[in-house]
Design a protein around this motif. Sequence first.
Motif, short mmCIF file in Angstrom:
data_model
loop_
_atom_site.label_atom_id
_atom_site.label_comp_id
_atom_site.label_asym_id
_atom_site.label_seq_id
_atom_site.Cartn_x
_atom_site.Cartn_y
_atom_site.Cartn_z
N TYR A 1 -5.84 -32.78 -44.79
CA TYR A 1 -4.46 -32.30 -44.74
C TYR A 1 -3.65 -32.96 -43.64
O TYR A 1 -2.42 -32.82 -43.59
CB TYR A 1 -4.43 -30.79 -44.55
N SER B 1 2.00 -35.27 -44.74
CA SER B 1 3.32 -35.32 -45.37
C SER B 1 4.42 -35.49 -44.33
O SER B 1 5.43 -36.16 -44.59
CB SER B 1 3.57 -34.06 -46.20
N PRO C 1 -8.16 -32.28 -59.64
CA PRO C 1 -6.80 -31.90 -59.24
C PRO C 1 -6.32 -30.68 -60.02
O PRO C 1 -6.69 -30.47 -61.17
CB PRO C 1 -5.98 -33.14 -59.61
N GLY C 2 -5.48 -29.87 -59.35
CA GLY C 2 -4.85 -28.74 -60.01
C GLY C 2 -5.57 -27.42 -59.87
O GLY C 2 -5.04 -26.37 -60.27
N LYS D 1 -4.65 -22.62 -51.50
CA LYS D 1 -4.11 -21.74 -52.54
C LYS D 1 -4.79 -22.04 -53.87
O LYS D 1 -4.84 -23.18 -54.32
CB LYS D 1 -2.60 -21.93 -52.65
N LYS E 1 -4.97 -22.28 -57.61
CA LYS E 1 -4.03 -22.44 -58.71
C LYS E 1 -4.68 -22.10 -60.06
O LYS E 1 -4.00 -21.68 -61.00
CB LYS E 1 -3.49 -23.87 -58.74
N VAL F 1 -7.16 -26.22 -56.80
CA VAL F 1 -6.80 -25.69 -55.48
C VAL F 1 -5.77 -26.61 -54.85
O VAL F 1 -5.90 -27.83 -54.91
CB VAL F 1 -8.04 -25.57 -54.57
N GLU F 2 -4.76 -26.02 -54.25
CA GLU F 2 -3.73 -26.78 -53.54
C GLU F 2 -3.71 -26.30 -52.11
O GLU F 2 -3.26 -25.19 -51.83
CB GLU F 2 -2.37 -26.54 -54.20
N GLY F 3 -4.23 -27.12 -51.19
CA GLY F 3 -4.43 -26.64 -49.83
C GLY F 3 -5.54 -25.61 -49.83
O GLY F 3 -6.69 -25.93 -50.09
#
Length: 241
Positions: free
Chosen positions: A182, A203, A27-28, A34, A36, A30-32
Amino acid sequence: LKDVFGGVPGVPGEESVAREGFLRLPPGIVEGVKIKDKANFISALKEVHAQISPDPKKIVNIILTIPAREVFVQTFSLPKLAEKSLAQAAELNSRMISPIPVNEAYSSWQKVGETSADGGQIELLGAFVPKVLVDRLTESLREAGFGLAAAEFSSLSLARNLDSLGLVQKQESYLAIEVGSYGLDFMILRNKNLYFDYSYSWSSLQGQAREISIANLRQALQDEVQKIMNFYSGRFGGQIK
């Protein structure tokens, strides 16, 4: 990631094969889509590269598949008379319908069908993606020893695979649903080609709840499929079998 140009064609024992590597990112990073944490992302890519090739200096050529939700797609038509200068006419029209400023987007198109309406029409599918999204990914990939043969989006890949597996017929229309990390991706296939693509995120379904119930998932599928069916009937006439 798959090495799509491995081996040497025509040389015994060196046939072109697809080599595959896999790594679950912590975690942390890649977000989607994007990035990071670029440093750790490149380190992870180098680990995948090592799974595919023992030579860290070898350029591994890949096809970058982008989640469909990050790509805008739209069908458009041109008069049959434009066939002689199809590339030029398609480029001009795709620029006009682009939802992203043309200097900020990568775009492409492909012919997906023909109709007899209005003296004959050529049907095309246009795809548009922000440059910054692709550039950030390809920059990291190149730093990790990968070469980019092409970039495409997941629903286009799936449509081609369904065709290659013989699961779609040219005279039929299909609704295909991809269940991904997703969310849900709804596709309409005609003439063995992708015509329509619509993403629905987890979501959106989850809301403020801690989890997604089976009942909510079933209801969402029912509602979204009905919307797609209504769209298809209004756009193309008839029903998807």
